[in-house]
Design a protein around this motif. Sequence first.
Motif, PDB file in Angstrom:
ATOM      1  N   GLN A   1      -5.083  13.562   3.774  1.00 25.92           N
ATOM      2  CA  GLN A   1      -5.487  12.377   4.540  1.00 25.92           C
ATOM      3  C   GLN A   1      -6.527  12.739   5.612  1.00 25.92           C
ATOM      4  O   GLN A   1      -7.458  11.965   5.865  1.00 25.92           O
ATOM      5  CB  GLN A   1      -4.265  11.719   5.182  1.00 25.92           C
TER       6      GLN A   1
ATOM      7  N   THR B   1       8.168   1.929   3.097  1.00 28.29           N
ATOM      8  CA  THR B   1       6.841   1.990   2.472  1.00 28.29           C
ATOM      9  C   THR B   1       6.651   3.222   1.592  1.00 28.29           C
ATOM     10  O   THR B   1       5.563   3.432   1.053  1.00 28.29           O
ATOM     11  CB  THR B   1       5.743   1.976   3.550  1.00 28.29           C
TER      12      THR B   1
ATOM     13  N   ASP C   1       5.405   2.614  -2.063  1.00 30.72           N
ATOM     14  CA  ASP C   1       4.028   2.103  -2.091  1.00 30.72           C
ATOM     15  C   ASP C   1       3.022   3.226  -1.865  1.00 30.72           C
ATOM     16  O   ASP C   1       1.985   3.296  -2.544  1.00 30.72           O
ATOM     17  CB  ASP C   1       3.845   1.022  -1.026  1.00 30.72           C
ATOM     18  N   HIS C   2       3.323   4.105  -0.907  1.00 26.57           N
ATOM     19  CA  HIS C   2       2.403   5.213  -0.642  1.00 26.57           C
ATOM     20  C   HIS C   2       2.362   6.187  -1.809  1.00 26.57           C
ATOM     21  O   HIS C   2       1.290   6.725  -2.146  1.00 26.57           O
ATOM     22  CB  HIS C   2       2.817   5.933   0.642  1.00 26.57           C
ATOM     23  N   HIS C   3       3.495   6.444  -2.440  1.00 26.05           N
ATOM     24  CA  HIS C   3       3.508   7.313  -3.617  1.00 26.05           C
ATOM     25  C   HIS C   3       2.687   6.709  -4.754  1.00 26.05           C
ATOM     26  O   HIS C   3       1.917   7.409  -5.426  1.00 26.05           O
ATOM     27  CB  HIS C   3       4.945   7.546  -4.075  1.00 26.05           C
TER      28      HIS C   3
ATOM     29  N   ASN D   1       8.887  10.795   1.741  1.00 28.33           N
ATOM     30  CA  ASN D   1       8.155  10.240   2.870  1.00 28.33           C
ATOM     31  C   ASN D   1       6.997  11.109   3.351  1.00 28.33           C
ATOM     32  O   ASN D   1       6.407  10.835   4.398  1.00 28.33           O
ATOM     33  CB  ASN D   1       9.127   9.962   4.013  1.00 28.33           C
TER      34      ASN D   1
ATOM     35  N   PRO E   1       3.896  11.325   1.963  1.00 30.21           N
ATOM     36  CA  PRO E   1       2.634  10.581   2.008  1.00 30.21           C
ATOM     37  C   PRO E   1       2.497   9.686   3.233  1.00 30.21           C
ATOM     38  O   PRO E   1       1.426   9.642   3.860  1.00 30.21           O
ATOM     39  CB  PRO E   1       2.677   9.767   0.709  1.00 30.21           C
ATOM     40  N   ALA E   2       3.556   8.972   3.617  1.00 31.86           N
ATOM     41  CA  ALA E   2       3.494   8.123   4.805  1.00 31.86           C
ATOM     42  C   ALA E   2       3.315   8.964   6.063  1.00 31.86           C
ATOM     43  O   ALA E   2       2.562   8.596   6.977  1.00 31.86           O
ATOM     44  CB  ALA E   2       4.752   7.270   4.915  1.00 31.86           C
TER      45      ALA E   2
ATOM     46  N   LEU F   1      -0.308  10.078   6.535  1.00 27.43           N
ATOM     47  CA  LEU F   1      -1.138   9.023   7.122  1.00 27.43           C
ATOM     48  C   LEU F   1      -0.936   8.942   8.626  1.00 27.43           C
ATOM     49  O   LEU F   1      -1.888   8.742   9.396  1.00 27.43           O
ATOM     50  CB  LEU F   1      -0.813   7.682   6.464  1.00 27.43           C
TER      51      LEU F   1
ATOM     52  N   ASP G   1       1.088   3.578  11.377  1.00 29.58           N
ATOM     53  CA  ASP G   1       1.533   2.298  10.823  1.00 29.58           C
ATOM     54  C   ASP G   1       3.007   2.021  11.083  1.00 29.58           C
ATOM     55  O   ASP G   1       3.463   0.895  10.914  1.00 29.58           O
ATOM     56  CB  ASP G   1       1.279   2.260   9.312  1.00 29.58           C
TER      57      ASP G   1
END
Length: 427
Positions: free
Chosen positions: A36, A131, A134-136, A398, A400-401, A404, A416
Motif C-alpha cells: 500500500q 471489511t 472486501d479488502h481481500h 485483517n 490488508p485492512a 491501508l 478508515d
Amino acid sequence: MDRPQARTGSPAVTPAARGDVAVIGGGMVGLASALQLQRRGRTVTLIDPGDPLGRASYGNAGVISRGSIFPVAGPGLISKLPGYGLGRSVAVRVNYRSLPRMAGWVRHFLAACNEASWLAAAEALDPLVRTALDHHMALADELGTRHHYRQTGFLRLYRQSGSLASAKRERSVLARFGIEAEPLDAAGIAALEPGLADRYAEGLHFTQSASVDDPGAIVAALYAAFTASAGHIAAHVTDIRPTNDDVELTIGGETHRFAQVVVAAGVHSASLARALGDRIPLVGERGYHRLAPWTGNARLTRPIYDVSGGFVASPMAGGARILSGVELALPDAPADESQIATVLADAARSLPVDADAAGPVWMGSRPSTPDSLPVIGFSRASRSVVYAFGHGHIGFANGPATGLAVAALLAGETPDFPIKPFSPQRF
C-alpha cells in the motif's frame, strides 16, 4: 562483516544511505503495508530474515471470519484457567519454562477477563473485521488469486446437545453487529458437510465468513507484487533509533537510515518497540498443523472448528489442514508436538482423512496481546515509526485492512477504521 544484500533484481541499500520507508516484517501485515505504501509512490524496502513458510500468515487456517470480534480473555475464562494450567484441555498448552518471562502479559490478560473488557474489545474489532473480506477480494482481483477463495462460511461444531445455550450471550452480541451465526442441529450439519462423521449434535454456521485453500499462495502473490520493483534485505534488525530527521536501523551490524519505519515483525516486534520506550506485552500463541490427505471421494467444503476436540480442520489443496489450539510459549522455546498428535488422531475420527499419511508438522507463533487487540499506531518516541503487529489469530484476515491504515498514518491521514483502541500506549 558481510553486508546484507538485496535480492536479485532489487535495488541495493548501502550502509548509512537514507532511504524512504522501511517495513520490518514479511508476513501478511508487513507485506500489505509495504504494498500500500508502494502504491502511494513511496520507495519501500522490506527487511525480513525468515522463510515465508515459517510465518503464521502461511500456516494458519485461512479463515476470513466475520465473527472474530471477541478476545481470548472473557468473563467465563477464569474458572477454566486451572484446567488449562494442569494440561486438562487439549485446546490450550502452557510452556512452564516460558511463564516467568510472560508474567507481564499474564497480568494484563487476567485483568481483561471481565464482561466490560470483552464487550469493549468486540466494539473495537468490529469496524476492522467487517471489511476484511472486501479488502481481500480487492487484492485478489488485482493479484489474480480469486480462485483460492471460497465464500462458503465457517462451522463451529459441538458434540453435546445443549451446547448452543452456552453461546447465547455471544450470539446476542454478534446479532447486534449484524453478524450471522445460524444454529444447526445434527441433520443441518450433515446436510452441509456429508463427509463428516456423525459426532456433532449442534453447530453454528458463520455464513458471512470465507476461507482460502492456500494461505501461502496469497502471501507469495503479495510478495511477488511488491518485490517486482522494490528491495528486500534478508537480515535481522537488531536496533532502532529515531533521530531529528529520520530513523536509524542496525541491520547486520551496519547502520541504515530511513525517513519512516513500519514495525510489523510479528512476535519479534516487542523487542524493537522496547528499544523505543514502548513496553508492549506480547507472547507467541503457538499453533501447529499437519496436512492429512483425503480418503475416498468425500471432502470438506468449508473449515470447521470442533470445540470439544480443540482443533480446526480446513480444506486445502491436497487434503485437510488439521490445526491445533494454543500453546503459550516464547518464540525460542523447544517445540512440543504432543498437542498436534492428539488432535490429529481425534480429527481422523471425524473427517475422511488418512492421519497416518499426514505431512510434516508445521509450527508458527501468532503474535498476541493480552486483550487480543492489535497494536496499530505511532511509537511514543517518534511519529516516523508506526507499529502494526499483535493481531493474534486474525492477522491473515485483517492484514490488508491494516496495510491501508498504516499507509494512511504515514501520509498524515485518518485510517478508515478507528485505531484509538489499538494504541501502543494503552498498556
